[in-house]
Design an enzyme around this catalytic site. Sequence first.
Site, PDB file in Angstrom:
ATOM      1  N   HIS A  17      37.411  -2.332 -26.573  1.00 20.90           N
ATOM      2  CA  HIS A  17      38.790  -2.601 -26.144  1.00 20.90           C
ATOM      3  C   HIS A  17      38.823  -3.401 -24.832  1.00 20.90           C
ATOM      4  O   HIS A  17      39.697  -3.203 -23.994  1.00 20.90           O
ATOM      5  CB  HIS A  17      39.603  -1.305 -26.040  1.00 20.90           C
ATOM      6  N   ASP A  19      37.534  -6.898 -25.228  1.00 18.39           N
ATOM      7  CA  ASP A  19      37.452  -8.315 -25.645  1.00 18.39           C
ATOM      8  C   ASP A  19      38.816  -9.002 -25.620  1.00 18.39           C
ATOM      9  O   ASP A  19      38.941 -10.130 -25.117  1.00 18.39           O
ATOM     10  CB  ASP A  19      36.732  -8.496 -26.997  1.00 18.39           C
ATOM     11  N   GLY A 101      35.867   0.302 -43.266  1.00 20.11           N
ATOM     12  CA  GLY A 101      36.673   1.253 -42.500  1.00 20.11           C
ATOM     13  C   GLY A 101      35.826   2.197 -41.661  1.00 20.11           C
ATOM     14  O   GLY A 101      36.188   3.349 -41.458  1.00 20.11           O
ATOM     15  N   ASP A 148      33.734  -9.225 -32.918  1.00 25.23           N
ATOM     16  CA  ASP A 148      33.052  -8.937 -34.177  1.00 25.23           C
ATOM     17  C   ASP A 148      32.596 -10.214 -34.872  1.00 25.23           C
ATOM     18  O   ASP A 148      31.472 -10.300 -35.383  1.00 25.23           O
ATOM     19  CB  ASP A 148      33.974  -8.139 -35.112  1.00 25.23           C
TER      20      ASP A 148
HETATM   21  C1  GLA Z   1      37.764  -4.094 -33.398  1.00 26.08           C
HETATM   22  C2  GLA Z   1      38.205  -5.530 -33.091  1.00 26.08           C
HETATM   23  C3  GLA Z   1      37.402  -6.108 -31.925  1.00 26.08           C
HETATM   24  C4  GLA Z   1      37.405  -5.156 -30.717  1.00 26.08           C
HETATM   25  C5  GLA Z   1      37.041  -3.738 -31.153  1.00 26.08           C
HETATM   26  C6  GLA Z   1      37.171  -2.749 -30.020  1.00 26.08           C
HETATM   27  O1  GLA Z   1      36.465  -4.065 -33.892  1.00 26.08           O
HETATM   28  O2  GLA Z   1      38.033  -6.353 -34.217  1.00 26.08           O
HETATM   29  O3  GLA Z   1      37.929  -7.367 -31.566  1.00 26.08           O
HETATM   30  O4  GLA Z   1      38.634  -5.191 -30.048  1.00 26.08           O
HETATM   31  O5  GLA Z   1      37.847  -3.289 -32.232  1.00 26.08           O
HETATM   32  O6  GLA Z   1      36.268  -3.050 -29.009  1.00 26.08           O
END
Ligand code: GLA
Length: 340
Positions: A17, A19, A101, A148
């Site tokens: 949380h 990025d 998920g 990601d």
């Molecule tokens: C998900 C989102 C990422 C990031 C994470 C938490 O995976 O796709 O962009 O915000 O949650 O770090």
Amino acid sequence: MGLRAWAPGRVNLVGDHTDYMGGLVLPMAIGLGTEITGDRGGNWVMLGSDRFEGVAEIPLAGAADPADVEPPWARYVAAVVDEVRPADGLVGMVHSTLPAGSGLASSAALEVAVACALGADLSDPVGLAKGLQRAEQRAVGVPVGIMDQLVSLAATEGSVLRIDCDRLTVEQVPFPEDAEIVVIHSGQHRELEGSAYAERRAQCEEAEKLVGRLRDASPVDVEGIEDPVLRRRARHVTTENHRVDALAAALAADQLAYAGELLVASHASLRDDFEVSTPVLDQIVAAVRGVPGVYGARVTGAGFGGCVVALCRPKTRIGGPVVWRGRPAPGAALTSSTTA
Ligand code: GLA
């Protein structure tokens, strides 16, 4: 001979949380991922899946709105077709070893595998990751960050990546030889769609209006925020950014006990300040921490369920549903193609 595109999932060791607030993250690719086999040609992208029902049938001209496409998994395919704008269609099959998920970035792996199979330019991982981040946002309407997609594209074997999500720079941090990552599934399935993910991001943006950019804010600024919820959200982001650099340094220096403590501190911050853990995840983290050979553990990814990641001595025996163990895996690749 057809083509084979591979895109790995990821675990994040610290920096969750952060990025979407232009902060720092420290993820690595894992050996589970998504593979597409098939052949290019024609005016359609037609994909079947060994995991999801139905067929993705997307015209090369794109879908009017990817979020309306059926079946739901085909929304990711439609949004990627729209970003990549390939010259040729594709007929193929999606195979995945990643549980969906589970907080292991299965949707990013699907997007990256589709982009590779369609012939997207892999020499510019940052540019492509930006497009695929946009694709995910359009497909499911969740304001995700870039981590990601970028780690799936840019990962290198044996290293974790320190990504600065504001400057969009990627640095490799060698993973210690005498350590291993273990991923344990909580059994709690979660989707970001309909979760509090967008609400958390909005709260961080509210906090920024009060104290300026969280990546530059000092702890003193953050503690001055009057609203207790916004204060906790902001405290998580600012402390988490510092933990990324601390963990990168600890891994580079082979300081594994300290590295483990940083994972544990990050879990506490995600649990207490960001409130994205669950009692089941907390229990798994507590149980795993007690196992000899484990340096530390935390929830990984967005939270609300999904997986716990543990930093351990190689071959540490951990009970429970271990879905993967190993060292940082390589990133996405297109290994063969008739049209290359
Ligand atoms: C998900 C989102 C990422 C990031 C994470 C938490 O995976 O796709 O962009 O915000 O949650 O770090």
